[in-house]
Design a protein around this motif. Structure first.
Motif, PDB file in Angstrom:
ATOM      1  N   LEU A 303       0.859  -1.183   0.000  1.00 31.27           N
ATOM      2  CA  LEU A 303       0.000   0.000   0.000  1.00 31.27           C
ATOM      3  C   LEU A 303       0.892   1.227   0.000  1.00 31.27           C
ATOM      4  CD1 LEU A 303      -2.660  -1.132   2.633  1.00 31.27           C
ATOM      5  CD2 LEU A 303      -2.858  -1.182   0.129  1.00 31.27           C
ATOM      6  N   VAL A 304       0.478   2.278  -0.709  1.00 34.83           N
ATOM      7  CA  VAL A 304       1.319   3.458  -0.883  1.00 34.83           C
ATOM      8  C   VAL A 304       0.597   4.688  -0.350  1.00 34.83           C
ATOM      9  CG1 VAL A 304       2.563   4.899  -2.551  1.00 34.83           C
ATOM     10  CG2 VAL A 304       2.416   2.431  -2.901  1.00 34.83           C
ATOM     11  N   ALA A 305       1.353   5.512   0.392  1.00 38.96           N
ATOM     12  CA  ALA A 305       0.793   6.731   0.978  1.00 38.96           C
ATOM     13  C   ALA A 305       1.663   7.925   0.612  1.00 38.96           C
ATOM     14  CB  ALA A 305       0.707   6.600   2.499  1.00 38.96           C
ATOM     15  N   ARG A 306       1.034   9.074   0.453  1.00 37.01           N
ATOM     16  CA  ARG A 306       1.767  10.279   0.089  1.00 37.01           C
ATOM     17  C   ARG A 306       1.842  11.294   1.213  1.00 37.01           C
ATOM     18  NH1 ARG A 306       0.058   7.255  -3.635  1.00 37.01           N
ATOM     19  NH2 ARG A 306       1.229   7.077  -5.585  1.00 37.01           N
ATOM     20  N   ASP A 307       1.149  11.036   2.312  1.00 34.83           N
ATOM     21  CA  ASP A 307       1.243  11.871   3.505  1.00 34.83           C
ATOM     22  C   ASP A 307       0.555  11.136   4.650  1.00 34.83           C
ATOM     23  OD1 ASP A 307      -1.525  12.185   3.049  1.00 34.83           O
ATOM     24  OD2 ASP A 307      -1.264  14.149   2.113  1.00 34.83           O
ATOM     25  N   GLY A 308       0.496  11.798   5.821  1.00 32.63           N
ATOM     26  CA  GLY A 308      -0.103  11.158   6.980  1.00 32.63           C
ATOM     27  C   GLY A 308      -1.583  10.885   6.820  1.00 32.63           C
ATOM     28  N   GLN A 309      -2.274  11.749   6.097  1.00 32.16           N
ATOM     29  CA  GLN A 309      -3.696  11.511   5.861  1.00 32.16           C
ATOM     30  C   GLN A 309      -3.897  10.231   5.055  1.00 32.16           C
ATOM     31  OE1 GLN A 309      -5.927  14.836   4.316  1.00 32.16           O
ATOM     32  NE2 GLN A 309      -7.589  13.536   3.571  1.00 32.16           N
ATOM     33  N   ASP A 310      -3.042  10.029   4.043  1.00 33.17           N
ATOM     34  CA  ASP A 310      -3.112   8.787   3.262  1.00 33.17           C
ATOM     35  C   ASP A 310      -2.862   7.570   4.143  1.00 33.17           C
ATOM     36  OD1 ASP A 310      -3.701   9.977   0.874  1.00 33.17           O
ATOM     37  OD2 ASP A 310      -1.807   9.473  -0.109  1.00 33.17           O
ATOM     38  N   VAL A 311      -1.848   7.660   5.013  1.00 32.71           N
ATOM     39  CA  VAL A 311      -1.553   6.550   5.912  1.00 32.71           C
ATOM     40  C   VAL A 311      -2.767   6.242   6.781  1.00 32.71           C
ATOM     41  CG1 VAL A 311      -0.134   5.753   7.847  1.00 32.71           C
ATOM     42  CG2 VAL A 311       0.929   6.998   5.961  1.00 32.71           C
ATOM     43  N   ALA A 312      -3.371   7.292   7.352  1.00 33.13           N
ATOM     44  CA  ALA A 312      -4.534   7.115   8.222  1.00 33.13           C
ATOM     45  C   ALA A 312      -5.693   6.480   7.458  1.00 33.13           C
ATOM     46  CB  ALA A 312      -4.941   8.456   8.825  1.00 33.13           C
ATOM     47  N   GLU A 313      -5.922   6.926   6.242  1.00 33.35           N
ATOM     48  CA  GLU A 313      -7.023   6.379   5.457  1.00 33.35           C
ATOM     49  C   GLU A 313      -6.763   4.928   5.064  1.00 33.35           C
ATOM     50  OE1 GLU A 313      -7.488   9.089   2.210  1.00 33.35           O
ATOM     51  OE2 GLU A 313      -8.465  10.632   3.436  1.00 33.35           O
ATOM     52  N   GLN A 314      -5.516   4.623   4.690  1.00 35.39           N
ATOM     53  CA  GLN A 314      -5.177   3.238   4.359  1.00 35.39           C
ATOM     54  C   GLN A 314      -5.384   2.328   5.561  1.00 35.39           C
ATOM     55  OE1 GLN A 314      -4.464   2.087   1.404  1.00 35.39           O
ATOM     56  NE2 GLN A 314      -3.036   3.372   0.267  1.00 35.39           N
ATOM     57  N   LEU A 315      -4.941   2.787   6.727  1.00 39.87           N
ATOM     58  CA  LEU A 315      -5.055   1.974   7.932  1.00 39.87           C
ATOM     59  C   LEU A 315      -6.508   1.816   8.360  1.00 39.87           C
ATOM     60  CD1 LEU A 315      -3.510   0.447  10.139  1.00 39.87           C
ATOM     61  CD2 LEU A 315      -3.395   2.588  11.423  1.00 39.87           C
ATOM     62  N   ALA A 316      -7.271   2.886   8.289  1.00 45.21           N
ATOM     63  CA  ALA A 316      -8.678   2.834   8.707  1.00 45.21           C
ATOM     64  C   ALA A 316      -9.478   1.861   7.848  1.00 45.21           C
ATOM     65  CB  ALA A 316      -9.285   4.228   8.644  1.00 45.21           C
ATOM     66  N   ALA A 317      -9.121   1.740   6.570  1.00 47.38           N
ATOM     67  CA  ALA A 317      -9.861   0.865   5.660  1.00 47.38           C
ATOM     68  C   ALA A 317      -9.333  -0.567   5.646  1.00 47.38           C
ATOM     69  CB  ALA A 317      -9.795   1.444   4.245  1.00 47.38           C
ATOM     70  N   LEU A 318      -8.216  -0.803   6.321  1.00 46.61           N
ATOM     71  CA  LEU A 318      -7.551  -2.106   6.234  1.00 46.61           C
ATOM     72  C   LEU A 318      -8.203  -3.132   7.153  1.00 46.61           C
ATOM     73  CD1 LEU A 318      -5.098  -3.536   4.916  1.00 46.61           C
ATOM     74  CD2 LEU A 318      -3.761  -2.856   6.931  1.00 46.61           C
ATOM     75  N   THR A 319      -8.591  -4.255   6.589  1.00 45.57           N
ATOM     76  CA  THR A 319      -9.131  -5.364   7.377  1.00 45.57           C
ATOM     77  C   THR A 319      -8.045  -6.422   7.557  1.00 45.57           C
ATOM     78  OG1 THR A 319      -9.872  -6.594   5.429  1.00 45.57           O
ATOM     79  CG2 THR A 319     -11.415  -4.976   6.376  1.00 45.57           C
ATOM     80  N   PRO A 320      -8.158  -7.249   8.582  1.00 44.68           N
ATOM     81  CA  PRO A 320      -7.172  -8.330   8.740  1.00 44.68           C
ATOM     82  C   PRO A 320      -7.074  -9.233   7.516  1.00 44.68           C
ATOM     83  CG  PRO A 320      -8.418  -8.054  10.764  1.00 44.68           C
ATOM     84  CD  PRO A 320      -9.071  -7.168   9.739  1.00 44.68           C
ATOM     85  N   MET A 321      -8.203  -9.487   6.859  1.00 49.63           N
ATOM     86  CA  MET A 321      -8.183 -10.348   5.676  1.00 49.63           C
ATOM     87  C   MET A 321      -7.388  -9.706   4.542  1.00 49.63           C
ATOM     88  SD  MET A 321     -11.378 -11.941   3.485  1.00 49.63           S
ATOM     89  CE  MET A 321     -11.954 -12.851   4.926  1.00 49.63           C
TER      90      MET A 321
END
Length: 364
Positions: A303-321
């Motif tokens: 997964l690729v992020a361009r700033d902290g907001q991207d990181v937060a959004e990637q993490l918030a949407a990430l499921t264990p599966m």
């Protein structure tokens, strides 16, 4: 061939991010029949923080960081078929470069191995009399930890005969999936020492994400962060030795990679941590940098992020599966394309080709 390698440390990763890179490459070269002697100075308390015993595949010479000891290890270069001076040894770097290359036999292969090429090139760019720039035309190879076309072009422009990136990779004998451990449990973890050219990016990508997601747990490993103002949901644990890297990477939901300033700007510079995380099947989130697609496919293997907001959004949407799926795909990719056996074969091939060319030239 007998290889004399002058580097920061093989035995300790303490304030020494290149340790696993050295280990993976040199172990593979030893398995290919090369005789390795690694020379490392006793500095920065590294010998008090060893996370590896002297291996059976290399002889390690630890020397005092003084002029007398320096002269002694410089003289040993004359015994080698291949003499390697790495960047960032940390003590008498300029003297060591000039000394070992002068002491090397006339028929020895001379190599400068740059484990932080963007920073090195920045240092020498405005210094035409820099010892490295003076040495480059007499060296057989410059090998780099990464950097791609920009680094190759810069080194050739400064007079290097040849510049070859030898990228970080995975050693599956040392980095592999292990059971999760509660002490490293978190939603997102980052491992990296606090350095001037990394700190702002850590604030931007990691700390900012922590502030944005107060209900999630963050884990920060590495030296130097103990007095940093952190979000209340971020736990700082200090130095993490290489023996714990597998558990550190396996235990969180996801692991974050943050490139240093110069490496992000230059591109084509995947950190050791990228392959260590992928090698255990971790779900990796990385900051964006040019050349990433040469190593991992965005959205499928990373997964690729361009700033902290991207990181937060990637993490918030990430499921264990989904995290398991991405981590599994990354593990398969690095085992297929990015192991130290592949990198070692590359180094071994051009060393042997150089010897054949030299022999043919003498015969003619």
């Amino acid at each position: 061939m007998k290889i004399a390698f002058y580097g920061s440390s093989l035995l300790s990763s303490y304030w020494n991010g290149a340790a696993t890179y050295y280990r993976g490459l040199l172990r593979d070269l030893a398995l290919r029949g090369h005789e390795i002697t690694f020379y490392e100075p006793d500095i920065f308390d590294r010998q008090q923080h060893r996370d590896m015993d002297p291996p059976d595949w290399a002889r390690v010479v630890v020397y005092e960081a003084d002029e007398l000891s320096l002269r002694g290890v410089i003289g040993r270069a004359a015994e080698a078929d291949v003499v390697v001076k790495a960047s960032g040894v940390g003590a008498y770097d300029e003297e060591l470069l000039a000394g070992v290359m002068h002491a090397a036999r006339a028929d020895a292969i001379r190599i400068f191995w740059d484990v932080d090429a963007p920073a090195t090139l920045s240092e020498i760019s405005g210094a035409p009399d820099h010892p490295l720039r003076r040495a480059l035309p007499d060296l057989d190879f410059v090998l780099t930890y990464g950097g791609g076309p920009p680094v190759i072009g810069a080194y050739l422009g400064y007079g290097a005969r040849s510049c070859v990136p030898i990228y970080n990779a995975l050693d599956p004998a040392t980095h592999f999936p292990v059971p999760r451990e509660k002490r490293f449990a978190a939603d997102l973890a980052f491992l990296g020492n606090r350095l001037p050219d990394r700190e702002t990016r850590v604030e931007t990508f990691f700390l900012d994400a922590g502030w944005r997601l107060p209900g999630r747990d963050f884990l920060l490993g590495g030296n130097g962060w103990h007095d940093k103002h952190l979000p209340p949901n971020m736990r700082e644990i200090g130095h993490v030795g290489t023996r714990d890297h597998n558990a550190f990477n396996c235990s969180p939901l996801a692991v974050l990679n943050i490139a240093r300033d110069s490496m992000a700007t230059t591109g084509w510079s995947p950190a050791t941590r990228v392959f260590e995380a992928c090698g255990v099947g971790a779900c990796l989130i990385t900051d964006a940098w040019t050349g990433l697609d040469m190593f991992l496919r965005e959205g499928e293997e990373v997964l690729v992020a361009r700033d902290g907001q991207d990181v937060a959004e990637q993490l918030a949407a990430l499921t264990p599966m989904r995290a398991r799926a991405i981590g599994g795909a990354a593990l398969r990719r690095v085992l297929a394309d990015h192991t130290y056996a592949i990198r070692g074969a590359q180094v071994d091939a051009f060393l042997r080709a150089h010897v054949r060319r030299a022999f043919a030239g003498r015969a003619a």
